[in-house]
Every structure is written in structure tokens, then in C-alpha cells.
Design a protein around this motif. Structure first.
Motif, PDB file in Angstrom:
ATOM      1  N   ARG A 106     -31.441 -10.681  -0.178  1.00 18.19           N
ATOM      2  CA  ARG A 106     -32.102 -11.443   0.896  1.00 18.19           C
ATOM      3  C   ARG A 106     -31.496 -11.095   2.255  1.00 18.19           C
ATOM      4  O   ARG A 106     -32.211 -10.956   3.250  1.00 18.19           O
ATOM      5  CB  ARG A 106     -31.988 -12.945   0.629  1.00 18.19           C
ATOM      6  CG  ARG A 106     -32.770 -13.421  -0.577  1.00 18.19           C
ATOM      7  CD  ARG A 106     -33.003 -14.923  -0.550  1.00 18.19           C
ATOM      8  NE  ARG A 106     -31.778 -15.693  -0.512  1.00 18.19           N
ATOM      9  CZ  ARG A 106     -31.122 -16.109  -1.599  1.00 18.19           C
ATOM     10  NH1 ARG A 106     -31.574 -15.793  -2.807  1.00 18.19           N
ATOM     11  NH2 ARG A 106     -30.033 -16.838  -1.483  1.00 18.19           N
ATOM     12  N   GLN A 107     -30.170 -10.974   2.307  1.00 22.31           N
ATOM     13  CA  GLN A 107     -29.516 -10.610   3.566  1.00 22.31           C
ATOM     14  C   GLN A 107     -29.933  -9.216   4.018  1.00 22.31           C
ATOM     15  O   GLN A 107     -30.143  -8.978   5.213  1.00 22.31           O
ATOM     16  CB  GLN A 107     -27.997 -10.674   3.398  1.00 22.31           C
ATOM     17  CG  GLN A 107     -27.455 -12.077   3.258  1.00 22.31           C
ATOM     18  CD  GLN A 107     -25.972 -12.104   2.944  1.00 22.31           C
ATOM     19  OE1 GLN A 107     -25.408 -11.145   2.426  1.00 22.31           O
ATOM     20  NE2 GLN A 107     -25.320 -13.221   3.233  1.00 22.31           N
ATOM     21  N   ALA A 108     -30.068  -8.295   3.059  1.00 23.26           N
ATOM     22  CA  ALA A 108     -30.499  -6.934   3.404  1.00 23.26           C
ATOM     23  C   ALA A 108     -31.912  -6.945   3.966  1.00 23.26           C
ATOM     24  O   ALA A 108     -32.224  -6.237   4.928  1.00 23.26           O
ATOM     25  CB  ALA A 108     -30.416  -6.035   2.165  1.00 23.26           C
ATOM     26  N   ALA A 109     -32.787  -7.760   3.373  1.00 19.90           N
ATOM     27  CA  ALA A 109     -34.156  -7.875   3.878  1.00 19.90           C
ATOM     28  C   ALA A 109     -34.165  -8.470   5.281  1.00 19.90           C
ATOM     29  O   ALA A 109     -34.911  -8.027   6.161  1.00 19.90           O
ATOM     30  CB  ALA A 109     -34.990  -8.734   2.932  1.00 19.90           C
ATOM     31  N   LEU A 110     -33.312  -9.468   5.504  1.00 17.52           N
ATOM     32  CA  LEU A 110     -33.208 -10.081   6.834  1.00 17.52           C
ATOM     33  C   LEU A 110     -32.776  -9.050   7.867  1.00 17.52           C
ATOM     34  O   LEU A 110     -33.366  -8.944   8.946  1.00 17.52           O
ATOM     35  CB  LEU A 110     -32.209 -11.243   6.788  1.00 17.52           C
ATOM     36  CG  LEU A 110     -31.885 -11.906   8.128  1.00 17.52           C
ATOM     37  CD1 LEU A 110     -33.112 -12.610   8.684  1.00 17.52           C
ATOM     38  CD2 LEU A 110     -30.741 -12.897   7.970  1.00 17.52           C
ATOM     39  N   ASN A 111     -31.755  -8.268   7.550  1.00 19.22           N
ATOM     40  CA  ASN A 111     -31.262  -7.266   8.492  1.00 19.22           C
ATOM     41  C   ASN A 111     -32.299  -6.173   8.740  1.00 19.22           C
ATOM     42  O   ASN A 111     -32.415  -5.656   9.851  1.00 19.22           O
ATOM     43  CB  ASN A 111     -29.966  -6.647   7.969  1.00 19.22           C
ATOM     44  CG  ASN A 111     -28.826  -7.641   7.947  1.00 19.22           C
ATOM     45  OD1 ASN A 111     -28.812  -8.599   8.711  1.00 19.22           O
ATOM     46  ND2 ASN A 111     -27.873  -7.435   7.047  1.00 19.22           N
ATOM     47  N   GLN A 112     -33.039  -5.845   7.711  1.00 16.85           N
ATOM     48  CA  GLN A 112     -34.026  -4.778   7.834  1.00 16.85           C
ATOM     49  C   GLN A 112     -35.215  -5.216   8.680  1.00 16.85           C
ATOM     50  O   GLN A 112     -35.728  -4.451   9.496  1.00 16.85           O
ATOM     51  CB  GLN A 112     -34.500  -4.375   6.435  1.00 16.85           C
ATOM     52  CG  GLN A 112     -35.276  -3.074   6.380  1.00 16.85           C
ATOM     53  CD  GLN A 112     -35.585  -2.686   4.949  1.00 16.85           C
ATOM     54  OE1 GLN A 112     -36.402  -3.317   4.279  1.00 16.85           O
ATOM     55  NE2 GLN A 112     -34.924  -1.648   4.461  1.00 16.85           N
ATOM     56  N   ILE A 113     -35.657  -6.451   8.506  1.00 16.66           N
ATOM     57  CA  ILE A 113     -36.877  -6.916   9.174  1.00 16.66           C
ATOM     58  C   ILE A 113     -36.570  -7.629  10.479  1.00 16.66           C
ATOM     59  O   ILE A 113     -37.245  -7.430  11.481  1.00 16.66           O
ATOM     60  CB  ILE A 113     -37.668  -7.836   8.223  1.00 16.66           C
ATOM     61  CG1 ILE A 113     -38.194  -7.010   7.037  1.00 16.66           C
ATOM     62  CG2 ILE A 113     -38.835  -8.496   8.941  1.00 16.66           C
ATOM     63  CD1 ILE A 113     -38.885  -7.824   5.981  1.00 16.66           C
ATOM     64  N   PHE A 114     -35.545  -8.481  10.477  1.00 21.64           N
ATOM     65  CA  PHE A 114     -35.220  -9.267  11.672  1.00 21.64           C
ATOM     66  C   PHE A 114     -33.854  -8.880  12.219  1.00 21.64           C
ATOM     67  O   PHE A 114     -33.071  -9.714  12.628  1.00 21.64           O
ATOM     68  CB  PHE A 114     -35.220 -10.767  11.352  1.00 21.64           C
ATOM     69  CG  PHE A 114     -36.482 -11.274  10.739  1.00 21.64           C
ATOM     70  CD1 PHE A 114     -37.722 -10.882  11.214  1.00 21.64           C
ATOM     71  CD2 PHE A 114     -36.440 -12.159   9.686  1.00 21.64           C
ATOM     72  CE1 PHE A 114     -38.884 -11.363  10.644  1.00 21.64           C
ATOM     73  CE2 PHE A 114     -37.600 -12.647   9.109  1.00 21.64           C
ATOM     74  CZ  PHE A 114     -38.830 -12.240   9.594  1.00 21.64           C
TER      75      PHE A 114
END
Length: 380
Positions: A106-114
Motif C-alpha cells: 500500500r505504501q508503494a502504491a501511495l508513493n507511486q501514485i501520490f
């Protein structure tokens, strides 16, 4: 003259820190585990294929070393199935990701998108209502009868007293008092609907993985930056059902049609239980509504074109959401002209919003709309 040494700053080109062999593989593994919906064995098979093609490892650090590190660091666990107590046959050992790994994804997705969004502890859903709130606006006004004492700006009030009465005969009058306006921070309850019908992987295009990443990023964003807000996720195919945020990495499409009405109906039920002022529905879909569940429990399905009966039910439930002051923002990741017309009419019935988009930029648009929807005036 003394020995003066020149002092200052020295600038040089930025050099990214050297990644360890584990970190290099871990970045790839996080991406693969999302694409494989949490299937560790499949993700590792892909990693081995990539290793053969691009020589990701060497004799000093192998894929097997990486797997051991994943276990030792608490990212993977082994699940033993079919074992026997008598020691005859150890049973099959499967690997699964841990709760710690789910959070990392989830943190990786957050960093990638936002990635450009800074973390904040309290959040800042602003409304147009000023008064006894908890967000300091930095704007001063004269004291009014009924204003609480803790809102008085003593520094500015004392300054006014000095200006108005002088230091020789100092006193503080009501006319000297000023207060700092505050603003309510409205909480937001969001339901994110994800289409898991078969069309989300048709035509050789993986649409479910980007949708999944957006959901994981939004979940991580809200829990870290806006902890007073709530986010719930549901998926819809022939039916609709809620899923916990921790299950997002494992989300897959099924052999389903698209029951948009069931999804919105469940989202409205979930939001009715929320006491927050602001409520909203995000819907990520790529297909036309093609399914309804009838009162007798059977399904009415039509995959050919837009079915008038199904479409009218969609418009009706969009109007119901509008009456409940629940805007629906549709993210349509397909651009067929007849679907565009349906989404526009659906959006008009709800007085919501629609984005017609490909997969690129989906996360940024959802965040932009999330921020916009947060800034709502409190209703009396």
C-alpha cells in the motif's frame, strides 16, 4: 589581518544512494506481487525469468538468498498444507505475504501514485463555515459578544491596547480585543467501488491492477494524512460485496457481468451508517451496466449494447443518491461513444462528476477529486 577562512556551502550533483541487492529485487517484487494478486509463487517465477533476461543477481546474491531475506524480514511466511502428524509426508509448503508486506505494498502504491503529497497528521478538509472550529485561519476580527476566551489573540489585543491607550495609563478594553477565526474541518466518508467484471482484463489490457493500485494508495493516503476520514471499498460484478483494505493486493477479476445498481445500492447502505457530514462514492469501471438481480433472486443479463431496462435502473439509483446528498464520481476507463453518453446521463441524474480516462493518470485524478469534494460547506 587574521587568517580568515572562507565559509559557505559546497554544491555538487546529486547522486542516488546505492541500492543493496535486496532493495533492487524488492522494488521489482512489490510490483510483481501486485500484478499477481498476491500469488507469491507466480511472482517469484516472474522474478526468476527477469533475472535470466536482465541478470539481476550474481553468485554473491541469488534469488534464493532474496527469498530467505523476505522470510527473515517478515515479508513472507510459509503455510504448510496437508501435513501429517506421523511424519509420513511433510505436506506442501506454500508461501504467502504477511500483513507487514500488505502494508508495504500500500505504501508503494501511495508513493507511486501520490508521490508528491506530504504526510500530515490532521488533514485539512475545509468548509465554508467559520466559527468555533479547530483549524486556525490566521484571520483576525473584532471581538463579539459570545466569543470564547480561548479564541482571543492576546498578542494582537495587547498591541491594540498600547496603540489606543498608551503605556503610561495602560488598560485593556473590550474594543481592543480581537479574535482569530477558526474553521471547521469536515470529515469525509468515501466508498470506492471497483468493477471486477471480466471486461477489466479483456482485449489484452490489464485494467484491474491500476484500479487496485489506486485503491491501495487512497487507503494509505487517508489513514496516514486524513485519519479522521473513512474509506471503505467494495467490488461489483454480478453482485456487490465489501472487501477489507488488507485484501486489496489479492483482488482479481471474475467471470462476471457488471451490476452497477448493486454496487451503488451497497455503497449507499454503507454511507447511511456514517455520521460524517460529507459523503461520496468513487466508481472505477470500464464497461456498461449489463446485469441486474431481480426480486426473485434470478439475474437479468444483457451484454449486447445498452439495455434500456438496466440503464433506467441505473439512472433511478443515481437520483436516489442525489436525494441523499451523495455525489458519485465515475472514472470511466473506456472511451466508447455509447458508453460516454450513458455516463453523461448517469452523472446528470446524480449531479455528480465523470472522468473519461485511460489508465494513465487515474490516481492523480482521483486524488484531485477527493480534495475537491472535501471542500464542502457544512449544512445547518
Amino acid at each position: 589581518m587574521g587568517n580568515n577562512k572562507r565559509k559557505g556551502f559546497r554544491f555538487s550533483n546529486y547522486e542516488a544512494p546505492e541500492l543493496t541487492p535486496f532493495d533492487k529485487l524488492f522494488d521489482i517484487f512489490k510490483e510483481l506481487i501486485t500484478h499477481t494478486s498476491g500469488d507469491v509463487e507466480e511472482a517469484l517465477d516472474w522474478l526468476r525469468e527477469l533475472d535470466k533476461e536482465y541478470e539481476l543477481t550474481d553468485e554473491n546474491y541469488t534469488i534464493d538468498d532474496f527469498i530467505e531475506d523476505l522470510k527473515n524480514k517478515g515479508f513472507l511466511r510459509e503455510e504448510h498444507k496437508g501435513g501429517k502428524d506421523d511424519g509420513v509426508g511433510a505436506g506442501k509448503s506454500d508461501m504467502a505475504i504477511t500483513a507487514k508486506m500488505e502494508r508495504i505494498i500500500r505504501q508503494a502504491a501511495l508513493n507511486q501514485i501520490f508521490g508528491k503529497i506530504k504526510r500530515s497528521g490532521n488533514g485539512n478538509h475545509k468548509t465554508g463555515t467559520s466559527g468555533r472550529g479547530d483549524e486556525h485561519m490566521g484571520e483576525l476580527r473584532e471581538y463579539r459578544f459570545g466569543d470564547s476566551l480561548e479564541r482571543i489573540s492576546m498578542t494582537e489585543s495587547l498591541k491594540n491596547a498600547q496603540i489606543n491607550h498608551g503605556m503610561g495609563n495602560f488598560y485593556l478594553s473590550e474594543e481592543d480585543l480581537v479574535v482569530e477565526d477558526t474553521q471547521y474541518k469536515a470529515q469525509m466518508s468515501t466508498v470506492l467501488m471497483i468493477d471486477i467484471s471480466h471486461s477489466m482484463i479483456l482485449y489484452g489490457e490489464d485494467r484491474i491492477t491500476p484500479a487496485k493500485k489506486v485503491a491501495m494508495a487512497l487507503a494509505e493516503l487517508i489513514t496516514t494524512r486524513y485519519p479522521k476520514d473513512t474509506l471503505e471499498v467494495l467490488v461489483f460484478g454480478n453482485d456487490a460485496w465489501p472487501i477489507p483494505i488488507k485484501d486489496l493486493p489479492y483482488l482479481k477479476v471474475g467471470p462476471y457481468h457488471t451490476n452497477t445498481v448493486a454496487g451503488i445500492s451497497l455503497a449507499m447502505d454503507m454511507l447511511r451508517r456514517k455520521k460524517n457530514t460529507n459523503k461520496q462514492i468513487f466508481m472505477i469501471t470500464d464497461g456498461k451496466p449489463s446485469c441486474l438481480r431481480l426480486p426473485d433472486g434470478t439475474y437479468y443479463k444483457n451484454s449486447v449494447g445498452l439495455d434500456d431496462y438496466i440503464v433506467e435502473k441505473c439512472y433511478n439509483i443515481a437520483r436516489q443518491a442525489r436525494k441523499l446528498h451523495i455525489p458519485i464520481t465515475t472514472f470511466m476507463i473506456a472511451k466508447d461513444p455509447y458508453l460516454t453518453q450513458f455516463v453523461r446521463q448517469f452523472t446528470a441524474a446524480n449531479n455528480g462528476k465523470a472522468f473519461f480516462t485511460g489508465l494513465k493518470g487515474l490516481g492523480e485524478m482521483i486524488f484531485e477529486d477527493y480534495e475537491q469534494n472535501r471542500r464542502k460547506r457544512l449544512k445547518g
